[in-house]
Design a protein around this motif. Structure first.
Motif, PDB file in Angstrom:
ATOM      1  N   VAL A   4       1.479   4.832   1.414  1.00  0.00           N
ATOM      2  CA  VAL A   4       1.217   5.406   2.726  1.00  0.00           C
ATOM      3  C   VAL A   4       1.272   6.926   2.634  1.00  0.00           C
ATOM      4  CG1 VAL A   4       1.994   5.581   5.124  1.00  0.00           C
ATOM      5  CG2 VAL A   4       2.182   3.402   3.899  1.00  0.00           C
ATOM      6  N   PRO A  13      -3.855   0.249  -3.294  1.00  0.00           N
ATOM      7  CA  PRO A  13      -4.094   0.266  -1.852  1.00  0.00           C
ATOM      8  C   PRO A  13      -3.422   1.485  -1.219  1.00  0.00           C
ATOM      9  CG  PRO A  13      -2.436  -1.373  -2.378  1.00  0.00           C
ATOM     10  CD  PRO A  13      -2.929  -0.807  -3.687  1.00  0.00           C
ATOM     11  N   ARG A  73      -2.276   7.955   7.383  1.00  0.00           N
ATOM     12  CA  ARG A  73      -1.941   8.098   8.793  1.00  0.00           C
ATOM     13  C   ARG A  73      -2.099   9.551   9.198  1.00  0.00           C
ATOM     14  NH1 ARG A  73       3.505   4.640   8.318  1.00  0.00           N
ATOM     15  NH2 ARG A  73       2.538   2.588   8.320  1.00  0.00           N
ATOM     16  N   LYS A 127      -2.884   3.644   2.588  1.00  0.00           N
ATOM     17  CA  LYS A 127      -3.039   3.789   4.031  1.00  0.00           C
ATOM     18  C   LYS A 127      -2.814   5.258   4.348  1.00  0.00           C
ATOM     19  CE  LYS A 127      -1.658  -0.730   5.702  1.00  0.00           C
ATOM     20  NZ  LYS A 127      -0.799  -1.460   6.623  1.00  0.00           N
ATOM     21  N   ASP A 137       1.207   9.989   5.124  1.00  0.00           N
ATOM     22  CA  ASP A 137       1.334  10.344   6.541  1.00  0.00           C
ATOM     23  C   ASP A 137       1.062  11.830   6.707  1.00  0.00           C
ATOM     24  OD1 ASP A 137       1.915  10.709   9.197  1.00  0.00           O
ATOM     25  OD2 ASP A 137       3.910   9.807   9.092  1.00  0.00           O
ATOM     26  N   PRO A 150       0.821  -1.222   0.000  1.00  0.00           N
ATOM     27  CA  PRO A 150       0.000   0.000   0.000  1.00  0.00           C
ATOM     28  C   PRO A 150       0.855   1.272   0.000  1.00  0.00           C
ATOM     29  CG  PRO A 150      -0.116  -1.098   2.129  1.00  0.00           C
ATOM     30  CD  PRO A 150       0.699  -1.962   1.238  1.00  0.00           C
TER      31      PRO A 150
END
Length: 110
Positions: free
Chosen positions: A11, A48, A52, A50, A13, A9
């Protein structure tokens, strides 16, 4: 053929600015990630992701993405000079402003 679950994935942040980690490379990756997410929202390949950050950062990010999608959809459906498109653009600008104020990160498409 690889399975979608096998793809690493991407990411994002959103707390990077709080930690002083924002640089030109991070901003380029951030812009690329948003571009890929938007492409997926319009039927592109699976990517994918993610995200944060704290709840507020994530909420503001998701809202800005949704408003970006709404604006693109309105622009494609009604053209640039329609009242619906103007309203959608205004909602997008408000969402971007809230995101930028909350995260300290400049929205890449403005």
């Amino acid at each position: 053929m690889s399975n979608e679950k096998d793809i690493t994935p991407m990411v994002i942040d959103l707390g990077a600015n709080r930690r002083g980690e924002i640089n030109e490379s991070w901003l380029a990756q951030f812009g690329g990630a948003i571009k890929m997410i938007l492409q997926r929202m319009f039927g592109g390949d699976f990517v994918p992701v993610k995200v944060r950050g704290n709840r507020r950062e994530i909420k503001d990010f998701a809202n800005a993405l949704q408003k970006e999608k709404n604006y693109i959809t309105a622009m494609n459906s009604y053209g640039l000079n329609d009242l619906k498109t103007y309203r959608s653009k205004s909602a997008l600008q408000n969402a971007i402003s809230k995101f930028e104020k909350g995260t300290g990160i400049k929205w890449p498409f403005n």
